[in-house]
Design a protein around this motif. Structure first.
Motif, PDB file in Angstrom:
ATOM      1  N   VAL A 198      -9.197  -2.798  -0.371  1.00 32.84           N
ATOM      2  CA  VAL A 198      -9.806  -2.644  -1.697  1.00 32.84           C
ATOM      3  C   VAL A 198      -8.733  -2.378  -2.738  1.00 32.84           C
ATOM      4  O   VAL A 198      -8.742  -2.952  -3.836  1.00 32.84           O
ATOM      5  N   LYS A 199      -7.797  -1.519  -2.414  1.00 32.45           N
ATOM      6  CA  LYS A 199      -6.722  -1.193  -3.352  1.00 32.45           C
ATOM      7  C   LYS A 199      -5.885  -2.429  -3.691  1.00 32.45           C
ATOM      8  O   LYS A 199      -5.542  -2.679  -4.851  1.00 32.45           O
ATOM      9  N   SER A 200      -5.563  -3.219  -2.676  1.00 31.62           N
ATOM     10  CA  SER A 200      -4.769  -4.431  -2.911  1.00 31.62           C
ATOM     11  C   SER A 200      -5.519  -5.408  -3.800  1.00 31.62           C
ATOM     12  O   SER A 200      -4.943  -6.032  -4.706  1.00 31.62           O
ATOM     13  N   SER A 275       0.774   7.453   0.419  1.00 35.45           N
ATOM     14  CA  SER A 275       1.516   6.197   0.560  1.00 35.45           C
ATOM     15  C   SER A 275       1.423   5.302  -0.669  1.00 35.45           C
ATOM     16  O   SER A 275       2.086   4.274  -0.751  1.00 35.45           O
ATOM     17  N   SER A 276       0.585   5.712  -1.667  1.00 39.55           N
ATOM     18  CA  SER A 276       0.388   4.853  -2.839  1.00 39.55           C
ATOM     19  C   SER A 276       1.245   5.255  -4.026  1.00 39.55           C
ATOM     20  O   SER A 276       1.169   4.631  -5.082  1.00 39.55           O
ATOM     21  N   GLY A 277       2.032   6.325  -3.869  1.00 41.34           N
ATOM     22  CA  GLY A 277       2.910   6.734  -4.964  1.00 41.34           C
ATOM     23  C   GLY A 277       2.293   7.703  -5.933  1.00 41.34           C
ATOM     24  O   GLY A 277       2.776   7.864  -7.050  1.00 41.34           O
ATOM     25  N   GLY A 278       1.187   8.399  -5.549  1.00 37.86           N
ATOM     26  CA  GLY A 278       0.605   9.436  -6.398  1.00 37.86           C
ATOM     27  C   GLY A 278      -0.374   8.896  -7.420  1.00 37.86           C
ATOM     28  O   GLY A 278      -0.882   7.779  -7.323  1.00 37.86           O
ATOM     29  N   GLY A 283      -5.241   3.553  -9.075  1.00 31.84           N
ATOM     30  CA  GLY A 283      -6.362   2.776  -9.616  1.00 31.84           C
ATOM     31  C   GLY A 283      -7.253   2.195  -8.543  1.00 31.84           C
ATOM     32  O   GLY A 283      -8.484   2.294  -8.597  1.00 31.84           O
ATOM     33  N   GLY A 284      -6.652   1.571  -7.525  1.00 32.80           N
ATOM     34  CA  GLY A 284      -7.435   1.015  -6.434  1.00 32.80           C
ATOM     35  C   GLY A 284      -8.152   2.076  -5.630  1.00 32.80           C
ATOM     36  O   GLY A 284      -9.276   1.861  -5.171  1.00 32.80           O
ATOM     37  N   LEU A 285      -7.524   3.223  -5.478  1.00 32.64           N
ATOM     38  CA  LEU A 285      -8.167   4.315  -4.755  1.00 32.64           C
ATOM     39  C   LEU A 285      -9.366   4.829  -5.540  1.00 32.64           C
ATOM     40  O   LEU A 285     -10.388   5.198  -4.957  1.00 32.64           O
ATOM     41  N   ASN A 286      -9.251   4.871  -6.864  1.00 29.51           N
ATOM     42  CA  ASN A 286     -10.372   5.294  -7.700  1.00 29.51           C
ATOM     43  C   ASN A 286     -11.559   4.369  -7.512  1.00 29.51           C
ATOM     44  O   ASN A 286     -12.710   4.813  -7.447  1.00 29.51           O
ATOM     45  N   GLU A 287     -11.301   3.070  -7.422  1.00 27.40           N
ATOM     46  CA  GLU A 287     -12.378   2.094  -7.203  1.00 27.40           C
ATOM     47  C   GLU A 287     -13.049   2.323  -5.856  1.00 27.40           C
ATOM     48  O   GLU A 287     -14.283   2.312  -5.747  1.00 27.40           O
TER      49      GLU A 287
END
Length: 976
Positions: A198-200, A275-278, A283-287
Motif C-alpha cells: 500500500v505504501k509503495s 524502516s520508512s524514515g520516520g 504518507g503511505g502508512l497514513n493511508e
C-alpha cells in the motif's frame, strides 16, 4: 497417526460404569470420547486435502467434520493447525488470503472457546490444570452443542467435567494458540508485506487508493479490520443484554481478541515506521492505517464507553487510548465534537466526587483511564480545535502541558516558559529568555543541570536556590555539555526556574497517571517515564516517601538460623547451590513462603533476627548486616547460579569489566530454570528490603539489569558496554555493504555464519527455529541483523522480569518507575562513591588520649591523620572495605537522614598504657554501634598499613559469651 496410536484402543470395561460425585451413572462417558475408525479416516482425509483445497472448501469441510468429532480431539487438531500455520505450504497460505480464510479459522476456534453463561465446571481430584500436547491450562469439552461430558484421566483416578463448551483456566493469555505467538508472528509478517505494498502504491501514484484496490493489496488487513468491527458489535449486544454492563466475563473474549489484533497492527506499525524514515515519509502508512482505524472503529469504541459502566468502561477507555498511542506519528484519529464534549464533561463531573482511592496518593485506575482518554482525544484534534481549560478545570491544563512536553521529547512548552517569564518579573529581554530556553539548552544540558540540582539537594537536604547554582570553573568540568555550550550563571538561572515550574506541573499530573501499566500500553505512563531524567529528586522523593509510608507494615518477629560453616563448605567444595547451602539459600528457604509484609518495614528496621550456628553473637544489628553483606557477596560469586561476570571480563577487553549480568537459562533443566526464577524473585524482594530499610547491597550490576526494572529501554550501547563483540557479525555485514560487495562475495565470506548466537557460557541459541541450519546470505542478512539485535537487547528479559516481580511485592512499584536506573541503583546500593565529607559530618569522638593529653576531638593528631588517609591514600574500593569493617555494610546512605546513628571514633584502651606502642596494635570495630577504636599511630603510613590489614583479614563478627549464639551452637551440634 498420533490419534491412531493413542486413542483407538478400547477402554477397560471397569471404567464404563463409573459415577460422578452426584451419584449419577455416567456409563457412556468413556466410549463417547474415543474416535471411531471412520472418524479417524475422516481426519486423515482432511489432512490430505488441506493443501489442495480452496479456503472456502477447507472452512466448510472443517465445520462439517468437527460436528462428528469429540471436542477434545477436534480442538487438539485445530490447535496444531493454527500454531503450525506459519510452517505450512506457501500455496496454502496464499489460498487462505482469499475469502477470509485466516479469520474464519480464527472465528471457529474462538467460538468453540466461548463459555456458556451460568455453567459450572467440577474437576474431581485435580489440583492443577491438565496438560494437552504439553500445554497446561486448557480443558476441552464438546465443540458444538455441549451435550457430551468429557473424561480425562490422571495418575490416580479419572476426572469428569460437566458439559460446557470450552474453559480456559488460565485465561486467553494461557491459550496454546495465542500464548505461542506463532500465529501473531504469521499475521505480522503477512500484514507488513501488505502495508509495504500500500505504501509503495501511494508513494508512486501520490493519490488515494480506491476501496477495491485496497482490498486487493491488503486482503488479510481488511479481514482483521472486519473482525475488529464485528467484535465491537458483539460487545454492544452483550452489554445491551446484561443491562448494567458490569459483568466482565461476558465480553472478556471479545476484548481480548480486539487487543490481540491491535497488538498485531502495533508491531506492523513499529516495523514499517522504523524502516520508512520516520514521519517525513509516512504518507503511505497514513493511508494504510487510516483504512484500518477508521472513524467507524473510533466512534464504535466511544459509543461503548458511553453505554457501559464500571470495569467495562475502564477497559474500553484504556483500549481507545492505547490505539491512539499506537498510531501516534502515523495517524491522527478523529472524533466528533459532540462526543469529545461529552467525554470531557463526564470527566470533570467525576473529578468533583473523586477521592484518591488508587493507593499511594493516586486517583483510582478508572479515573486515570478517563483522564488518559481525554488527553488522547484532545491531541486527536487540530490545534485550532483544541479547548483551553481554565478555572476549576485548570488541573487538566497542567496535565496537558506535561503531556505536550512528553510528546516533544522533553522540550518545555512555550506556555510554561511565558508563565515563568511573567512570574519572576526580572527578565528585561523576552527574546533572550526564549532563545536561552529553546536554543541554548539541549536535553543533555537539562539532564546535567538537574544532576547538579540533585547533588545540592542530597548534600543540603533542601531544595536548592538560585544562589546555590554558583559553581566554579574547576567544578564545571563535571558537566561537559554545560561547559561545551559555555552556559553561564544567568542562563542556568533562567533554565532552573523553567525546570522548577515543569516539575511542579509533573507533581500535579502524576497522581492522575496509571504508572502500573507496562511500556506501550499508556501514552501518559510512557511519556512520564521518558522525561524522568529531567525530574528533580525532590519531586520524586516527595511522592516516594509518601508511598513508602502508606504501604509500610508493622515489623514482625521473625528469626532466621544461619549456618555459616555449611555455607563455607559449599564455597570450598565449589558447589553451585540450587537448594539451601549458602547463606542466600538458607535465608530464602525460610522466607520464601513468608508474606511480603515481612519486607515492608521502616527505615533502619530489621526484617528478621539472625541466629548464627557456631558463633556466639547476639543480633543487635551487626550479624543481620553481616548476613545481608554475605548474601551480596554470594550473589556475585560462582556459588550461586544467578549472576556471572560480563563478557568483557571474560575476554579482557572493553569497559565495565567489573560488572555482573544474569546467568543464562539456556541449557538448564526445567526444574533448574524454575528454581532460578524463584531465586531471582527473592533477589527482587531483597532489593525492595534495601530500599525500605536503607541496609544497602553493594551490587555491581550492569545497566542492562537495572534498566528493565524501571521500564527503561536497553540500548545497543548498553550491550556493547559489557560485551564489546556482541554485534561483531552485524558490523562485518555492514562493512561488506559499504564496500559494495557482490552477493556471491558476501555469501562466500559469511559461509560459516548461521542464525545462531553463542552465549557467554558456550551454549548456542537459535534465532529462529532450525537456525543452526540456516546460513546467513545476501537475501536474509537484514533479517539476521534485526534478530540478533532483538535477542541481545532482550537477552536478560526473563531474569529481570522475575526480579521486578519480587521487587513489586515490597515497594510501591508504580512510583518506582519514575526513577532512572541510576536512581534505583542508588536506592538499592547506596552511594557508589564514598562521600568522605558526608561521613565526616556524621562523626563524633569519644574518650581520652594517651598519657592524659585531653579528650579526643577533630583536632587530635591521629584524627587528622585518619581523615587525611581517607582523602588522599584510599580509593573508593578501599573506603568501601573500611566502611564494611566498621559498620558491616559496604556503602554509605544517600544523605544525612539515612544514618541511623553517628559514626564514633573512640579511644583504643589496649594501646594506651604507658609501656605500649600503638603502632603494634590493630583497630577494633563495633559494627552494631558504628564505632571504631583507633590507636594513636605515629604516622599516616603506619595507620594505612594497619587499617588495610584489618579491612582485608578481620571481617568476621564473633562473640563467644552470648546466650543466643550458644543456643544456636547447641541446636546445630557445634562445640564452642
Amino acid at each position: 497417526t498420533e490419534l491412531d496410536q493413542k486413542h483407538s484402543a478400547v477402554p477397560d470395561a471397569s471404567d464404563s460404569e463409573s459415577k460422578d460425585d452426584d451419584g449419577k451413572n455416567s456409563s457412556n462417558i468413556v466410549t463417547e470420547n474415543f474416535l471411531s475408525a471412520e472418524q479417524i479416516s475422516s481426519l486423515k482425509a482432511f489432512g490430505a486435502e488441506i493443501v489442495r483445497g480452496s479456503s472456502k472448501y477447507l472452512v466448510g469441510k472443517w465445520l462439517a467434520l468437527e460436528q462428528n468429532l469429540r471436542s477434545l480431539y477436534a480442538r487438539q487438531c485445530m490447535i496444531q493447525f493454527l500454531v503450525n500455520l506459519p510452517k505450512r505450504d506457501p500455496a496454502l497460505l496464499t489460498k487462505l488470503k482469499n475469502q477470509g480464510g485466516f479469520t474464519k479459522f480464527l472465528r471457529i476456534y474462538l467460538d468453540a472457546s466461548k463459555p456458556r453463561l451460568g455453567s459450572k465446571v467440577e474437576i474431581f481430584g485435580l489440583k492443577r490444570a491438565p496438560e494437552f500436547n504439553g500445554v497446561q491450562g486448557v480443558i476441552a469439552a464438546p465443540f458444538s452443542n455441549g451435550r457430551h461430558p468429557v473424561r480425562i484421566a490422571n495418575r490416580r483416578r479419572p476426572i469428569n467435567i460437566k458439559p460446557i463448551n470450552i474453559l480456559l483456566i488460565g485465561g486467553f493469555n494461557k491459550d496454546p494458540v495465542f500464548a505461542s505467538g506463532a500465529l501473531l508472528n504469521s499475521f505480522v509478517e503477512v500484514l507488513t508485506e501488505e502495508c509495504q505494498k500500500v505504501k509503495s502504491q501511494v508513494d508512486q501514484s501520490s493519490a488515494m487508493i480506491t476501496e477495491k484496490r485496497f482490498k486487493e493489496l491488503a486482503p488479510i488487513s481488511m479481514q482483521l479490520n472486519s473482525l475488529l468491527l464485528d467484535e465491537i458489535l458483539k460487545i454492544y449486544r452483550i452489554l445491551y443484554k446484561s443491562g448494567d454492563g458490569t459483568t466482565k466475563a461476558l465480553y472478556s473474549k471479545q476484548l481480548f481478541l480486539i487487543r490481540w489484533v491491535i497488538e498485531i497492527f502495533t508491531e506492523v506499525k513499529n516495523r514499517t515506521f522504523s524502516s520508512s524514515g520516520g514521519t517525513k515519509r509516512a504518507g503511505g502508512l497514513n493511508e494504510y492505517f487510516g483504512r484500518i482505524f477508521s472513524s467507524h472503529l473510533v466512534d464504535g469504541i466511544v459509543g461503548l464507553i458511553i453505554s457501559s459502566t464500571d470495569q467495562a468502561r475502564t477497559d474500553l477507555m484504556q483500549l481507545l487510548a492505547s490505539i491512539n498511542h499506537t498510531m501516534k506519528k502515523v495517524l491522527r484519529l478523529t472524533l466528533s465534537k459532540g462526543k469529545r464534549d461529552l467525554l470531557a464533561r463526564f470527566m470533570f463531573d467525576t473529578h468533583k466526587t473523586q477521592d484518591r482511592t488508587g493507593g499511594n496518593g493516586c486517583f483510582s485506575p478508572f479515573f486515570q483511564a478517563l483522564v488518559e482518554l481525554n488527553v488522547s482525544v484532545h491531541y486527536m484534534q487540530k490545534v485550532s480545535e483544541r479547548t483551553v481549560y481554565t478555572g476549576e478545570s485548570a488541573w487538566l491544563h497542567h496535565v496537558l502541558q506535561v503531556a505536550e512536553c512528553m510528546m516533544n521529547e522533553g522540550r518545555v512548552t512555550d506556555d510554561i516558559q511565558l508563565n515563568v517569564c511573567n512570574r519572576i518579573g526580572r527578565i528585561d529581554d523576552l527574546t533572550e529568555f526564549l532563545r536561552i530556553n529553546n536554543r541554548v539548552f539541549t536535553r543533555e544540558c537539562d539532564e546535567e543541570l538537574v544532576d547538579l540540582v540533585n547533588r545540592i539537594f542530597i548534600k543540603k537536604g533542601l531544595q536548592p536556590t538560585v544562589s546555590d547554582l554558583k559553581i566554579g570553573t574547576h567544578e564545571m568540568v563535571q558537566f561537559p555539555n554545560l561547559q561545551a555550550r559555555n552556559i553561564r550563571q544567568k542562563e542556568m538561572t533562567y533554565r532552573f526556574h523553567v525546570l522548577t515550574t515543569l516539575n511542579q506541573r509533573i507533581h500535579t499530573a502524576i497522581p492522575l497517571i496509571n504508572l502500573s501499566v507496562p511500556p506501550g500500553k499508556s501514552s501518559l505512563a510512557d511519556g512520564i517515564r521518558s522525561i524522568r531524567s529531567i525530574m528533580f529528586w525532590s519531586t520524586k522523593e516527595r511522592l516516594w516517601t509518601t508511598a513508602l509510608k502508606e504501604t509500610r507494615c508493622r515489623k514482625q518477629e521473625v528469626k532466621v538460623t544461619i549456618d555459616k560453616i555449611k555455607a563455607l563448605k559449599c564455597k570450598q567444595q565449589k558447589n553451585v547451590d540450587f537448594y539451601s547451602e549458602t547463606v542466600f539459600g538458607q535465608v530464602m528457604s525460610e522466607l520464601k513462603h513468608a508474606s511480603p509484609r515481612v519486607f515492608r518495614i521502616g527505615r533502619n528496621e530489621r526484617a528478621f533476627q539472625v541466629v548464627e550456628v557456631g558463633f556466639n553473637s547476639q543480633d543487635i544489628g551487626g550479624p543481620y548486616r553481616d548476613t545481608i553483606e554475605s548474601i551480596t557477596r554470594e550473589l556475585e560469586s560462582p556459588v550461586l547460579p544467578l549472576f556471572a561476570p560480563c563478557m568483557n571480563k571474560i575476554i579482557q577487553t572493553g569497559r565495565n569489566r567489573d560488572v555482573f549480568v544474569p546467568s543464562a537459562l539456556v541449557g538448564r533443566s526445567s526444574w533448574q530454570r524454575n528454581r532460578m526464577l524463584e531465586m531471582y524473585e527473592f533477589v527482587g524482594k531483597l532489593m525492595g528490603l534495601a530500599i525500605r530499610t536503607l541496609n544497602y547491597h553493594s551490587f555491581h550490576f550492569s545497566g542492562v539489569v537495572w534498566k528493565p526494572l524501571v521500564y527503561d529501554q536497553v540500548t545497543v550501547s548498553d550491550v556493547t558496554s559489557i560485551d564489546a563483540l556482541a554485534f561483531k557479525n552485524s558490523e562485518n555485514i555492514l562493512n561488506a555493504e559499504r564496500k559494495n560487495a557482490s552477493a556471491d562475495t558476501f555469501n562466500k565470506a559469511m559461509a560459516n555464519l548461521r542464525f545462531t548466537v553463542k552465549l557467554r557460557d558456550g551454549n548456542i541459541v537459535e534465532l529462529v527455529p532450525g537456525g543452526s541450519k540456516i546460513k546467513v546470505n545476501w537475501d536474509n542478512r537484514k533479517r539476521y541483523c534485526r534478530l540478533l539485535t532483538e535477542y541481545k537487547l532482550n537477552e536478560y528479559k526473563v531474569q529481570c522480569d522475575a526480579i521486578r516481580r519480587g521487587l513489586a511485592t515490597v515497594v510501591p512499584y508504580q512510583i518506582l518507575s519514575l526513577f532512572t536506573w541510576r536512581d534505583l541503583q542508588d536506592q538499592v546500593c547506596g552511594r557508589i562513591v564514598v562521600d568522605v565529607q558526608l561521613l565526616k559530618s556524621m562523626t563524633r569522638y569519644a574518650g581520652f588520649r594517651k598519657n592524659g593529653r585531653g579528650r579526643i576531638n577533630a583536632f587530635s593528631p591521629h584524627i587528622k591523620m585518619f581523615w587525611k588517609m581517607m582523602d588522599e591514600r584510599m580509593d573508593n574500593f578501599q573506603r568501601s572495605k573500611l566502611i564494611f569493617f566498621i559498620w558491616g555494610r559496604s556503602r554509605l546512605p544517600v544523605n544525612r537522614q539515612g544514618f541511623e546513628r553517628h559514626f564514633t571514633i573512640m579511644a583504643h584502651p589496649a594501646s594506651q598504657r604507658s609501656n605500649k606502642n600503638p603502632d603494634q596494635y590493630l583497630p577494633v570495630a563495633h559494627t552494631c554501634f558504628f564505632q571504631l577504636e583507633l590507636p594513636e599511630y605515629s604516622n599516616v603510613d603506619r595507620m594505612y598499613e594497619k587499617m588495610m590489614f584489618a579491612c582485608t583479614h578481620c571481617t568476621s563478627i564473633d562473640g563467644d559469651t552470648t546466650a543466643a549464639a550458644r543456643a544456636a551452637a547447641q541446636a546445630g551440634n557445634t562445640a564452642l
